[in-house]
Design a protein around this motif. Structure first.
Motif, PDB file in Angstrom:
ATOM      1  N   GLN A   1      36.155  48.456  36.953  1.00  0.00           N
ATOM      2  CA  GLN A   1      37.525  48.695  37.425  1.00  0.00           C
ATOM      3  C   GLN A   1      37.934  47.616  38.422  1.00  0.00           C
ATOM      4  OE1 GLN A   1      36.766  52.727  38.838  1.00  0.00           O
ATOM      5  NE2 GLN A   1      38.321  53.496  37.439  1.00  0.00           N
ATOM      6  N   GLY A   2      37.026  47.270  39.313  1.00  0.00           N
ATOM      7  CA  GLY A   2      37.321  46.229  40.290  1.00  0.00           C
ATOM      8  C   GLY A   2      37.600  44.895  39.623  1.00  0.00           C
ATOM      9  N   GLY A   3      36.793  44.530  38.625  1.00  0.00           N
ATOM     10  CA  GLY A   3      37.021  43.285  37.914  1.00  0.00           C
ATOM     11  C   GLY A   3      38.360  43.260  37.219  1.00  0.00           C
ATOM     12  N   ASN A   4      38.717  44.378  36.598  1.00  0.00           N
ATOM     13  CA  ASN A   4      40.008  44.488  35.925  1.00  0.00           C
ATOM     14  C   ASN A   4      41.153  44.292  36.908  1.00  0.00           C
ATOM     15  OD1 ASN A   4      42.351  46.552  35.019  1.00  0.00           O
ATOM     16  ND2 ASN A   4      41.365  45.694  33.210  1.00  0.00           N
ATOM     17  N   ALA A   5      41.042  44.908  38.090  1.00  0.00           N
ATOM     18  CA  ALA A   5      42.097  44.783  39.096  1.00  0.00           C
ATOM     19  C   ALA A   5      42.164  43.364  39.654  1.00  0.00           C
ATOM     20  CB  ALA A   5      41.869  45.793  40.216  1.00  0.00           C
ATOM     21  N   TRP A   6      41.006  42.718  39.851  1.00  0.00           N
ATOM     22  CA  TRP A   6      41.030  41.338  40.334  1.00  0.00           C
ATOM     23  C   TRP A   6      41.711  40.421  39.324  1.00  0.00           C
ATOM     24  CZ3 TRP A   6      41.058  40.661  45.094  1.00  0.00           C
ATOM     25  CH2 TRP A   6      40.124  41.209  45.987  1.00  0.00           C
ATOM     26  N   LEU A   7      41.499  40.663  38.043  1.00  0.00           N
ATOM     27  CA  LEU A   7      42.198  39.861  37.038  1.00  0.00           C
ATOM     28  C   LEU A   7      43.708  40.022  37.174  1.00  0.00           C
ATOM     29  CD1 LEU A   7      40.076  40.375  33.792  1.00  0.00           C
ATOM     30  CD2 LEU A   7      40.493  38.206  34.955  1.00  0.00           C
ATOM     31  N   ALA A   8      44.150  41.249  37.361  1.00  0.00           N
ATOM     32  CA  ALA A   8      45.584  41.493  37.521  1.00  0.00           C
ATOM     33  C   ALA A   8      46.126  40.828  38.776  1.00  0.00           C
ATOM     34  CB  ALA A   8      45.859  42.993  37.554  1.00  0.00           C
ATOM     35  N   ALA A   9      45.266  40.680  39.785  1.00  0.00           N
ATOM     36  CA  ALA A   9      45.671  40.026  41.030  1.00  0.00           C
ATOM     37  C   ALA A   9      45.624  38.507  40.919  1.00  0.00           C
ATOM     38  CB  ALA A   9      44.766  40.486  42.172  1.00  0.00           C
ATOM     39  N   GLY A  10      45.171  37.982  39.789  1.00  0.00           N
ATOM     40  CA  GLY A  10      45.067  36.547  39.614  1.00  0.00           C
ATOM     41  C   GLY A  10      43.840  35.940  40.268  1.00  0.00           C
ATOM     42  N   GLU A  11      42.838  36.770  40.544  1.00  0.00           N
ATOM     43  CA  GLU A  11      41.611  36.313  41.217  1.00  0.00           C
ATOM     44  C   GLU A  11      40.457  36.334  40.218  1.00  0.00           C
ATOM     45  OE1 GLU A  11      41.291  35.161  44.187  1.00  0.00           O
ATOM     46  OE2 GLU A  11      43.033  35.831  45.323  1.00  0.00           O
ATOM     47  N   ALA A  12      40.442  35.333  39.338  1.00  0.00           N
ATOM     48  CA  ALA A  12      39.469  35.338  38.245  1.00  0.00           C
ATOM     49  C   ALA A  12      38.032  35.200  38.731  1.00  0.00           C
ATOM     50  CB  ALA A  12      39.797  34.226  37.253  1.00  0.00           C
ATOM     51  N   THR A  13      37.807  34.427  39.786  1.00  0.00           N
ATOM     52  CA  THR A  13      36.440  34.264  40.289  1.00  0.00           C
ATOM     53  C   THR A  13      35.896  35.577  40.829  1.00  0.00           C
ATOM     54  OG1 THR A  13      36.862  31.944  40.826  1.00  0.00           O
ATOM     55  CG2 THR A  13      34.985  32.993  41.898  1.00  0.00           C
ATOM     56  N   LYS A  14      36.717  36.286  41.603  1.00  0.00           N
ATOM     57  CA  LYS A  14      36.297  37.588  42.115  1.00  0.00           C
ATOM     58  C   LYS A  14      36.106  38.575  40.967  1.00  0.00           C
ATOM     59  CE  LYS A  14      38.461  37.085  46.661  1.00  0.00           C
ATOM     60  NZ  LYS A  14      39.500  37.592  47.598  1.00  0.00           N
ATOM     61  N   ALA A  15      36.964  38.481  39.961  1.00  0.00           N
ATOM     62  CA  ALA A  15      36.833  39.367  38.796  1.00  0.00           C
ATOM     63  C   ALA A  15      35.498  39.134  38.106  1.00  0.00           C
ATOM     64  CB  ALA A  15      37.984  39.116  37.823  1.00  0.00           C
ATOM     65  N   ARG A  16      35.137  37.877  37.931  1.00  0.00           N
ATOM     66  CA  ARG A  16      33.883  37.577  37.235  1.00  0.00           C
ATOM     67  C   ARG A  16      32.686  38.121  38.007  1.00  0.00           C
ATOM     68  NH1 ARG A  16      31.901  31.534  35.300  1.00  0.00           N
ATOM     69  NH2 ARG A  16      29.892  32.174  34.428  1.00  0.00           N
ATOM     70  N   THR A  17      32.712  38.004  39.331  1.00  0.00           N
ATOM     71  CA  THR A  17      31.609  38.512  40.140  1.00  0.00           C
ATOM     72  C   THR A  17      31.463  40.024  39.971  1.00  0.00           C
ATOM     73  OG1 THR A  17      31.883  36.737  41.767  1.00  0.00           O
ATOM     74  CG2 THR A  17      30.719  38.716  42.487  1.00  0.00           C
ATOM     75  N   ALA A  18      32.596  40.732  40.038  1.00  0.00           N
ATOM     76  CA  ALA A  18      32.554  42.190  39.882  1.00  0.00           C
ATOM     77  C   ALA A  18      32.079  42.576  38.485  1.00  0.00           C
ATOM     78  CB  ALA A  18      33.935  42.788  40.159  1.00  0.00           C
ATOM     79  N   LEU A  19      32.564  41.868  37.481  1.00  0.00           N
ATOM     80  CA  LEU A  19      32.199  42.194  36.109  1.00  0.00           C
ATOM     81  C   LEU A  19      30.751  41.829  35.801  1.00  0.00           C
ATOM     82  CD1 LEU A  19      35.597  41.111  34.662  1.00  0.00           C
ATOM     83  CD2 LEU A  19      34.628  43.413  34.385  1.00  0.00           C
ATOM     84  N   ASP A  20      30.236  40.778  36.432  1.00  0.00           N
ATOM     85  CA  ASP A  20      28.804  40.488  36.316  1.00  0.00           C
ATOM     86  C   ASP A  20      27.985  41.688  36.786  1.00  0.00           C
ATOM     87  OD1 ASP A  20      29.066  37.936  35.273  1.00  0.00           O
ATOM     88  OD2 ASP A  20      28.865  36.922  37.214  1.00  0.00           O
ATOM     89  N   SER A  21      28.404  42.275  37.912  1.00  0.00           N
ATOM     90  CA  SER A  21      27.687  43.448  38.430  1.00  0.00           C
ATOM     91  C   SER A  21      27.786  44.619  37.473  1.00  0.00           C
ATOM     92  CB  SER A  21      28.259  43.838  39.801  1.00  0.00           C
ATOM     93  OG  SER A  21      28.021  42.829  40.757  1.00  0.00           O
ATOM     94  N   ALA A  22      28.971  44.801  36.868  1.00  0.00           N
ATOM     95  CA  ALA A  22      29.155  45.909  35.922  1.00  0.00           C
ATOM     96  C   ALA A  22      28.253  45.754  34.708  1.00  0.00           C
ATOM     97  CB  ALA A  22      30.620  45.979  35.493  1.00  0.00           C
ATOM     98  N   LEU A  23      28.196  44.533  34.178  1.00  0.00           N
ATOM     99  CA  LEU A  23      27.455  44.319  32.938  1.00  0.00           C
ATOM    100  C   LEU A  23      25.945  44.291  33.146  1.00  0.00           C
ATOM    101  CD1 LEU A  23      29.844  41.654  31.375  1.00  0.00           C
ATOM    102  CD2 LEU A  23      29.477  43.993  30.547  1.00  0.00           C
ATOM    103  N   THR A  24      25.510  43.745  34.266  1.00  0.00           N
ATOM    104  CA  THR A  24      24.065  43.664  34.495  1.00  0.00           C
ATOM    105  C   THR A  24      23.461  45.024  34.862  1.00  0.00           C
ATOM    106  OG1 THR A  24      24.423  43.003  36.805  1.00  0.00           O
ATOM    107  CG2 THR A  24      24.129  41.248  35.188  1.00  0.00           C
ATOM    108  N   ALA A  25      24.306  45.982  35.238  1.00  0.00           N
ATOM    109  CA  ALA A  25      23.781  47.319  35.560  1.00  0.00           C
ATOM    110  C   ALA A  25      23.140  47.968  34.340  1.00  0.00           C
ATOM    111  CB  ALA A  25      24.894  48.199  36.110  1.00  0.00           C
ATOM    112  N   GLY A  26      23.635  47.639  33.157  1.00  0.00           N
ATOM    113  CA  GLY A  26      23.049  48.155  31.926  1.00  0.00           C
ATOM    114  C   GLY A  26      23.379  49.599  31.612  1.00  0.00           C
TER     115      GLY A  26
END
Length: 270
Positions: A118-143
């Motif tokens: 959710q955080g990554g999705n919101a960062w994308l909407a905010a135009g913060e792609a780097t922050k989005a990628r960091t959040a989404l890395d955490s989401a995906l690596t959680a497994g």
């Protein structure tokens, strides 16, 4: 001859004028899905919060604050993030979702990955792609993400990668996303746009056909169908798709881009 092609309306970028390099901010980002709440009391309170958000996001934020002060933890943060998202205050929403994720991690709660997504999705909407990628890395690596939720997180991760001009890695993410989110027309739209950007027109044609099959009344899909037809040199199909995009979403950036694309046909031939 078709002279120019509009930048994609949706693949991790704003709709842009023909001469403008697309920005990292998406034209539209799906509203973050609420995480499934844990204890029964939390689940009930979260559902009440979501119902309040639909009519009064400010009141929902106030309720989230009271809930958090009473020890509501991650679910209370999720409520606040969803309220901020309803107000399109994307940076504040992202911060709340990330706080929810950290609270959930401390509690060894599997919902942490959902909150990171959710955080990554919101960062994308905010135009913060780097922050989005960091959040989404955490989401995906959680497994712990599965099914559609996993697919949507991979799509968002791909959008962040495209913003960083890492198209090859984005291609991998989208291909994986299609295995679990293949019913989502956005997945096919993103795949088609990326294929066009990478010069793979056969893939672009096939993928936009899948998007059109699922969502023919989506202006963004029609705009990209016109883009791909234009790249293919098919003026008739490009005209028809761009005209349909303008008809479906009047007075929007998508329509303005479609109209700008159509105007190229009024230019004198070289």
């Amino acid at each position: 001859m078709i002279l120019m092609l509009l930048a994609p309306a949706l693949l991790l970028s704003q709709a842009a004028s023909p001469a403008t390099k697309p920005a990292a901010k998406p034209t539209a980002t799906p509203a973050p899905r609420p995480a499934a709440a844990g204890p029964a009391d939390d689940a009930t309170r979260l559902q009440r919060c979501i119902a309040t958000i639909a009519t009064d996001p400010v009141a929902a934020r106030a309720e989230a604050g009271r809930w958090r002060m009473a020890g509501g933890g991650a679910a209370a943060r999720d409520c606040g993030g969803l309220a901020f998202a309803a107000e399109k205050n994307w940076a504040a929403a992202a911060a709340e979702f990330e706080s929810a994720a950290r609270d959930a991690q401390l509690a060894q709660d599997d919902r942490a990955a959902t909150y990171w997504a959710q955080g990554g999705n919101a960062w994308l909407a905010a135009g913060e792609a780097t922050k989005a990628r960091t959040a989404l890395d955490s989401a995906l690596t959680a497994g712990t993400l599965t099914g559609l939720q996993l697919g949507e997180a991979r799509l968002d991760h791909a959008r962040a990668l495209v913003a960083a001009d890492d198209l090859a890695s984005a291609r991998t993410d989208i291909d994986l996303a299609l295995t679990t989110a293949g019913d989502d027309p956005l997945a096919w739209l993103l795949s088609a746009t990326l294929a066009r950007r990478m010069g793979n027109l056969p893939r672009a044609r096939g993928d936009i056909a899948e998007a059109l099959k699922r969502s023919p009344d989506d202006a963004s899909v029609q705009l990209e169908a016109g883009n791909i037809a234009a790249r293919d040199g098919d003026e008739t199909r490009a005209r028809a798709a761009w005209a349909e995009a303008a008809r479906l979403a009047p007075d929007t950036p998508t329509a303005r881009n479609a109209i700008a694309a159509l105007r190229q046909f009024d230019l004198p031939k070289p």
